[in-house]
Design an enzyme around this catalytic site. Structure first.
Site, PDB file in Angstrom:
ATOM      1  N   THR A  57       0.797  -1.226   0.000  1.00 43.17           N
ATOM      2  CA  THR A  57       0.000   0.000   0.000  1.00 43.17           C
ATOM      3  C   THR A  57       0.829   1.276   0.000  1.00 43.17           C
ATOM      4  O   THR A  57       2.018   1.250   0.291  1.00 43.17           O
ATOM      5  CB  THR A  57      -0.952   0.011   1.219  1.00 43.17           C
ATOM      6  OG1 THR A  57      -1.685  -1.179   1.216  1.00 43.17           O
ATOM      7  CG2 THR A  57      -1.897   1.151   1.222  1.00 43.17           C
ATOM      8  N   GLU A  89      -3.092  -4.607  -2.175  1.00 38.98           N
ATOM      9  CA  GLU A  89      -3.016  -5.502  -1.021  1.00 38.98           C
ATOM     10  C   GLU A  89      -1.572  -5.912  -0.766  1.00 38.98           C
ATOM     11  O   GLU A  89      -0.762  -5.072  -0.452  1.00 38.98           O
ATOM     12  CB  GLU A  89      -3.913  -6.726  -1.209  1.00 38.98           C
ATOM     13  CG  GLU A  89      -4.532  -7.334   0.053  1.00 38.98           C
ATOM     14  CD  GLU A  89      -3.669  -7.512   1.280  1.00 38.98           C
ATOM     15  OE1 GLU A  89      -3.611  -6.559   2.075  1.00 38.98           O
ATOM     16  OE2 GLU A  89      -3.091  -8.593   1.508  1.00 38.98           O
ATOM     17  N   GLY A  99      -1.036  -2.494   6.042  1.00 41.14           N
ATOM     18  CA  GLY A  99      -2.028  -3.454   6.515  1.00 41.14           C
ATOM     19  C   GLY A  99      -2.691  -2.945   7.782  1.00 41.14           C
ATOM     20  O   GLY A  99      -2.998  -1.761   7.910  1.00 41.14           O
TER      21      GLY A  99
HETATM   22  N1  GLU Z   1      -5.340  -4.643   2.175  1.00 35.96           N
HETATM   23  C1  GLU Z   1      -5.001  -3.800   3.274  1.00 35.96           C
HETATM   24  C2  GLU Z   1      -6.173  -2.996   3.725  1.00 35.96           C
HETATM   25  O1  GLU Z   1      -7.014  -2.698   2.955  1.00 35.96           O
HETATM   26  C3  GLU Z   1      -3.936  -2.872   2.913  1.00 35.96           C
HETATM   27  C4  GLU Z   1      -2.724  -3.597   2.540  1.00 35.96           C
HETATM   28  C5  GLU Z   1      -1.539  -3.008   3.159  1.00 35.96           C
HETATM   29  O2  GLU Z   1      -1.492  -1.876   3.562  1.00 35.96           O
HETATM   30  O3  GLU Z   1      -0.572  -3.696   3.204  1.00 35.96           O
HETATM   31  O4  GLU Z   1      -6.268  -2.624   4.817  1.00 35.96           O
END
Ligand code: GLU
Length: 644
Positions: free
Chosen positions: A445, A465, A533
């Site tokens: 991200t 992601e 995440g």
């Molecule tokens: N998929 C994660 C989310 O939507 C973000 C992924 C990430 O920041 O590594 O929270």
């Protein structure tokens, strides 16, 4: 990131004229300011940021490329991102008279080129936007959606009922959701911008075609993904060089991605949602080309793509010490969790009579850890893309006060902390319901922030992601497809306890992305957010607390060592905490510390970018000093003498 683009651009003179269009924010009351947003100057498409030029750090009176620094103050608007090229693209848009929405889209598209493993056309994201013209904060949900055929059991083995292997699903078509990013860009420009999509994506197309200089981070990310990229010949062709990462210092060009941007520019986003690009996405995700390895196909159809909409949603709004805090609503849990953490920190102050500002670092982090773990317990139970999420209760000071009664200044609560009952009846000290394990979330991200000279603000987090997404590249288009659907829980977190984050038809997986905007007395004050995440929530909250309560400068609030307590059996801590006296003091209270989960190889948590409005038309852009190689903070007109 320290990538710089591979060529030098000559900048045209007309941009200087654009600087005097309209009156600056400092000279106008907020309403008039907003009304003064100029129509876009008839202009050529913004040129690429591409330049290898480097300057010592001051404004030289010319519209020229800016240095890569973690903090910059000045006027005319500001951009902060993880990447110099991307920030420069945004600054160029602002300089030419574009507003925050224009610059946010152009910067994001450039990040799709230079950060292709974290963001891009194939992913999704969330935008929180303060429109100075309307004097209103709104959000756009560009989260990926699951296929219409999905059910709550889509990630289980039909013969055993058990969850499918996580890594197998990540590297497959089954994890690919309908990309939301192009729809978000189009909507942001339509609702708030002045540029066409054609113009906003032009710099990114140019950057993809001309290339950027590979830095250590890009090389490392490629190397870390080389094995799984090799499974997909198209991904290996686009991103690997003889099966390996490109050399640091070499120029990385992606002509296929340039074609993808050109397609979106000339055909609009219908190329993805109803056209040839979309057909390529559907075909590849349903039946990925591989080196012979067996990889699961997904279920996306053109009907799913056609049904996709980026959605305008009211923000999560809470108050913290006189500031209005706006965050992202469901399907992100970010806005709700950040609000609950801040409410809990306030509640601890009230309960103990000791302000956060008066605490030692260890006592402050103890409180922060307890607040974060509590908020994660609650979001895991109550937040997902389902009707009836008790948003008002979860973000209410009364709920926080009830949850705060379990706080002990001397001792950490045992993990996992049970979730609370946001039912509106907060008279007793409720012990909490069931304790649930921590769900897994990916680690990629990017976050970018923009403020324009009229006072509009963009706080935008976007992702595919996991770093490298699903590993599947769309043939001929040079971008990776997301694996966002792995953000669903594959099976209920706790048998018998309703789980709002199970997969479902057309459903959007719960996110932790927390793009945040703070207003003070109705005026822009701060924009902030992070990748990482589930650690996004803690990095964003810790930065806000560091700045507002710990009285750090913005860049020091970003630089401060991070702690990420997400209600798991241990909490992530960066080395300065982990190996120092603060960690020892936390352990003495019962905290179980471990290296930060967001980037196990380097023990870094998050990569924050932020901008604050200083008043009188001046801004301070700030970014990481060292994490992920350092970020890139820029303003249109840097002060001659920058005070950090
Ligand atoms: N998929 C994660 C989310 O939507 C973000 C992924 C990430 O920041 O590594 O929270």
């Amino acid at each position: 990131m320290s990538r710089s683009s591979a060529r030098t651009t000559t900048r045209s003179r007309w941009v200087l004229g654009a600087l005097v269009v309209g009156l600056p924010l400092s000279l106008l009351p907020a309403t008039a300011t907003a009304g003064a947003t100029p129509a876009p100057t008839p202009s050529p498409a913004p040129s690429s940021s591409a330049s290898t030029s480097r300057h010592g750090g001051g404004w030289h009176g010319h519209p020229t490329d800016l240095p890569k620094v973690p903090v910059m103050k000045g006027g005319g608007g500001a951009v902060s991102s993880v990447d110099r090229d991307a920030s420069q693209v945004g600054i160029d848009v602002l300089r030419r008279g574009g507003n925050a929405a224009d610059a946010a889209v152009a910067t994001a598209a450039a990040l799709g080129v230079t950060e292709p493993y974290s963001t891009g056309i194939g992913g999704g994201g969330f935008l929180v936007y303060y429109d100075a013209r309307a004097r209103r904060v709104s959000t756009i949900d560009g989260r990926e959606t699951a296929p219409a055929t999905f059910t709550s059991k889509s990630f289980t083995d039909p013969s055993t009922g058990k969850a499918l292997d996580f890594t197998t699903v990540v590297n497959s078509g089954l994890s690919v959701g309908v990309p939301g990013t192009p729809a978000l860009w189009a909507k942001a420009l339509r609702d708030h911008g002045t540029l066409s999509l054609n113009r906003a994506l032009a710099p990114a197309e140019q950057l993809a075609r001309q290339g950027f200089v590979v830095d250590q981070t890009f090389a490392d990310q490629t190397a870390a993904n080389a094995a799984r990229f090799s499974v997909f010949p198209e991904t290996a062709r686009v991103f690997l060089r003889d099966g390996k990462a490109p050399a640091v210092g070499s120029t990385f060009r992606n002509p296929d991605m340039a074609k993808a941007y050109r397609t979106l520019r000339t055909q609009g986003v219908s190329a993805l949602y109803a056209g040839s690009m979309g057909r390529a996405v559907v075909a590849e995700s349903r039946s990925p080309h591989t080196d012979g390895s067996s990889v699961m196909g997904g279920q996306l159809t053109m009907r799913d793509l056609r049904a996709y909409r980026a959605l305008t949603k009211a923000p999560i709004h809470s108050s913290y010490k006189g500031f209005d805090v706006f965050g992202m609503p469901v399907p992100s849990s970010g806005g709700i969790a950040v609000a609950e953490i801040l409410n809990l920190m306030r509640a601890y102050e009230k309960a103990t009579g000791v302000r956060t500002s008066a605490l030692s670092e260890a006592d402050y982090l103890h409180r922060f850890s307890e607040a974060s773990a509590t908020a994660f317990a609650d979001r895991n139970r109550w937040v997902g893309d389902v009707p009836g999420v008790p948003v008002r209760q979860l973000t209410s000071p009364a709920f926080a006060a009830e949850r705060a009664c379990l706080f002990d200044p001397a001792k950490a609560q045992p993990r996992p902390i049970p979730f609370g009952s946001p039912d509106g009846r907060y008279t007793s000290c409720a012990p909490g319901k069931a304790a649930q394990p921590e769900p897994y979330e990916g680690l990629s991200t990017s976050h970018l922030t923009v403020m324009d000279r009229w006072g509009s603000v963009a706080s935008y987090t976007l992702t595919i992601e996991q770093t490298g997404g699903s590993g599947i590249t769309v043939p001929g288009y040079g971008f990776l497809l997301n694996n966002e659907l792995t953000d669903f829980n594959f099976t209920p977190l706790t048998p018998g306890v309703p789980d709002p984050n199970l997969p479902g038809p057309g459903k959007r997986p719960r996110s932790s992305m927390s793009p945040t905007i703070l207003l003070h007395e109705g005026r822009p004050f701060l924009a902030v957010g992070s990748p990482g995440g589930a650690t996004i929530i803690t990095s964003t909250s810790q930065t806000i607390l560091g700045y507002l309560d710990r009285r750090l400068s913005l860049v020091d609030a970003i630089r401060a060592p991070r702690l990420s307590s997400r209600n798991g059996s241990s909490e992530g801590a960066e080395p300065q905490i982990l190996d120092g006296p603060v960690g020892a003091a936390l352990r003495a209270k019962g905290h179980v510390l471990a290296p930060g989960a967001a980037a196990p190889a380097v023990n870094e948590i998050g990569a924050v970018t932020a901008i604050r409005y200083l008043g009188h038309g001046r801004f301070e852009a700030a970014a990481e000093t060292t994490r992920r190689g350092g970020g890139s903070a820029m303003v249109v007109q840097p002060s001659r003498h920058q005070r950090h």
